[in-house]
Design a protein around this motif. Structure first.
Motif, PDB file in Angstrom:
ATOM      1  N   PRO A  36       5.024   3.073 -12.552  1.00 29.27           N
ATOM      2  CA  PRO A  36       5.704   3.633 -13.731  1.00 29.27           C
ATOM      3  C   PRO A  36       5.680   5.167 -13.718  1.00 29.27           C
ATOM      4  CG  PRO A  36       4.223   1.852 -14.377  1.00 29.27           C
ATOM      5  CD  PRO A  36       3.926   2.137 -12.936  1.00 29.27           C
ATOM      6  N   TRP A  37       6.783   5.751 -14.194  1.00 28.02           N
ATOM      7  CA  TRP A  37       6.875   7.210 -14.201  1.00 28.02           C
ATOM      8  C   TRP A  37       5.827   7.849 -15.114  1.00 28.02           C
ATOM      9  CZ3 TRP A  37       8.932  10.547 -11.027  1.00 28.02           C
ATOM     10  CH2 TRP A  37       9.994  10.160 -10.201  1.00 28.02           C
ATOM     11  N   TRP A  38       5.441   7.163 -16.190  1.00 30.71           N
ATOM     12  CA  TRP A  38       4.477   7.775 -17.094  1.00 30.71           C
ATOM     13  C   TRP A  38       3.125   7.991 -16.418  1.00 30.71           C
ATOM     14  CZ3 TRP A  38      -0.156   5.608 -18.404  1.00 30.71           C
ATOM     15  CH2 TRP A  38      -0.315   4.229 -18.209  1.00 30.71           C
ATOM     16  N   ALA A  82       3.137  11.450  -3.016  1.00 28.25           N
ATOM     17  CA  ALA A  82       2.934   9.998  -3.029  1.00 28.25           C
ATOM     18  C   ALA A  82       3.320   9.402  -4.376  1.00 28.25           C
ATOM     19  CB  ALA A  82       1.468   9.686  -2.716  1.00 28.25           C
ATOM     20  N   LEU A  83       2.919  10.037  -5.476  1.00 24.27           N
ATOM     21  CA  LEU A  83       3.225   9.512  -6.809  1.00 24.27           C
ATOM     22  C   LEU A  83       4.728   9.521  -7.080  1.00 24.27           C
ATOM     23  CD1 LEU A  83       0.323  11.206  -8.812  1.00 24.27           C
ATOM     24  CD2 LEU A  83       0.580   8.756  -8.364  1.00 24.27           C
ATOM     25  N   ILE A  84       5.389  10.606  -6.718  1.00 28.81           N
ATOM     26  CA  ILE A  84       6.830  10.702  -6.962  1.00 28.81           C
ATOM     27  C   ILE A  84       7.593   9.669  -6.125  1.00 28.81           C
ATOM     28  CG2 ILE A  84       8.835  12.203  -6.661  1.00 28.81           C
ATOM     29  CD1 ILE A  84       7.004  14.563  -7.415  1.00 28.81           C
ATOM     30  N   CYS A  85       7.172   9.486  -4.872  1.00 30.26           N
ATOM     31  CA  CYS A  85       7.828   8.479  -4.030  1.00 30.26           C
ATOM     32  C   CYS A  85       7.641   7.081  -4.603  1.00 30.26           C
ATOM     33  CB  CYS A  85       7.281   8.545  -2.607  1.00 30.26           C
ATOM     34  SG  CYS A  85       7.856   9.970  -1.656  1.00 30.26           S
ATOM     35  N   LEU A  86       6.426   6.776  -5.041  1.00 29.25           N
ATOM     36  CA  LEU A  86       6.158   5.447  -5.589  1.00 29.25           C
ATOM     37  C   LEU A  86       6.952   5.195  -6.872  1.00 29.25           C
ATOM     38  CD1 LEU A  86       2.294   5.227  -5.004  1.00 29.25           C
ATOM     39  CD2 LEU A  86       4.069   3.882  -3.859  1.00 29.25           C
ATOM     40  N   ALA A 132       8.820  11.298   4.755  1.00 26.96           N
ATOM     41  CA  ALA A 132       9.793  10.686   5.672  1.00 26.96           C
ATOM     42  C   ALA A 132       9.404   9.252   6.004  1.00 26.96           C
ATOM     43  CB  ALA A 132       9.894  11.519   6.944  1.00 26.96           C
ATOM     44  N   LEU A 133       8.120   9.018   6.250  1.00 24.29           N
ATOM     45  CA  LEU A 133       7.661   7.662   6.554  1.00 24.29           C
ATOM     46  C   LEU A 133       7.767   6.753   5.332  1.00 24.29           C
ATOM     47  CD1 LEU A 133       4.478   8.540   8.651  1.00 24.29           C
ATOM     48  CD2 LEU A 133       6.614   7.574   9.522  1.00 24.29           C
ATOM     49  N   MET A 134       7.492   7.316   4.173  1.00 20.34           N
ATOM     50  CA  MET A 134       7.504   6.520   2.951  1.00 20.34           C
ATOM     51  C   MET A 134       8.910   6.047   2.604  1.00 20.34           C
ATOM     52  SD  MET A 134       5.260   5.502   0.695  1.00 20.34           S
ATOM     53  CE  MET A 134       5.282   4.737  -0.921  1.00 20.34           C
TER      54      MET A 134
END
Length: 279
Positions: A178-180, A167-171, A108-110
């Protein structure tokens, strides 16, 4: 006249000698030996009777000690089992639960205000940092103070992967990473977890120093990407993430190697045990 006194003299002498000889014989033969043997025999009997008595006492004492020791050991195991069963709400598990609760809060914060507001990103970084710090402490507390529970064994790795995956999915969703990179890191974590379950019948793959260094580098790199960094710090986070990705791949391959070796050893040991039982 001369023979009589001689015999008479000899008589008294013999009379004297007789009692004296008898007395000396009694003194040297019967009188001393009989009491001595009696005393020594009595002492031997006393000693002989004392040994079994001592043995009985010692046996009773040792038996009581073994019995009390076994009772104490059984009581300790029962008490320990009761503590483990009743210790779900211990400090280590509470930290794990806190990390699980932080996951939706972090997301939520991200994503607040479009996901690009520096202030909200700072709050998200604080939540992520708390989650990573609790990850370091809950396992240590559980091992140091015997707070290991079945709940903790299951919830702790789930909480670790949940906060890192979020965190990775949000970024990646925001276009910052990058998705990879996300696919490589999350694919490795899920793959190794599955691999552990597949070879658990042969043994447990221990955590290595490389794995701990990988976790640390991932935490630092993701934390730097969560913050709205610019300039040389933005460049530095790229290289930190590159190191994290390399460690992720290398440690993942090492886990695969360990799993293969562990499986081969387990199959060989089972085969040897089967041949021994058939022989």
């Amino acid at each position: 006249m001369t023979g009589v006194p001689a015999s008479a003299a000899g008589g008294p002498s013999a009379a004297k000698g007789g009692p004296a000889g008898g007395v000396s014989g009694a003194a040297s033969g019967v009188a001393p030996s009989a009491p001595s043997d009696a005393v020594s025999g009595t002492a031997a009997e006393v000693r002989a009777s004392a040994v079994p008595a001592a043995g009985v006492v010692a046996g009773a004492a040792s038996g009581a000690g073994v019995d009390s020791g076994s009772k104490t050991a059984r009581g300790g195991k029962i008490a320990a089992a009761a503590v483990n069963q009743a210790s779900v709400w211990n400090v280590a598990n509470l930290l794990t639960m806190l990390r699980l609760v932080l996951v939706p809060g972090f997301v939520a914060l991200m994503l607040a205000d479009g996901g690009y507001d520096p202030a909200w990103r700072s709050f998200a970084w604080a939540a992520f940092a708390v989650a990573m710090i609790t990850d370091l402490f809950d396992g240590h507390l559980a091992r140091a103070y015997n707070l290991v529970t079945d709940f903790g064994k299951i919830a702790d790795p789930i909480a670790d992967k949940a906060i890192m995956g979020a965190a990775l999915i949000c970024l990646s969703g925001l276009g910052d990473l990058p998705w990879w990179v996300t696919i490589v890191i999350l694919g490795r974590e899920l793959g190794i977890t599955l691999l552990r379950f597949l070879v658990i019948r042969y043994g447990v793959i221990p955590a290595s120093r490389g794995g701990k260094l990988k976790t640390l580098s991932q935490g630092i790199a993701v934390g730097m990407y969560i913050l709205a960094l610019t300039g040389w710090l933005a460049t530095a986070r790229f290289w930190v993430m590159a190191v994290a990705v390399v460690l992720t791949v290398v440690t993942g391959l090492d886990y695969v190697r360990q799993a293969i070796v562990l499986r081969r050893q387990g199959i060989a040991e089972r085969k040897a045990a089967l041949e021994e039982t058939e022989a």
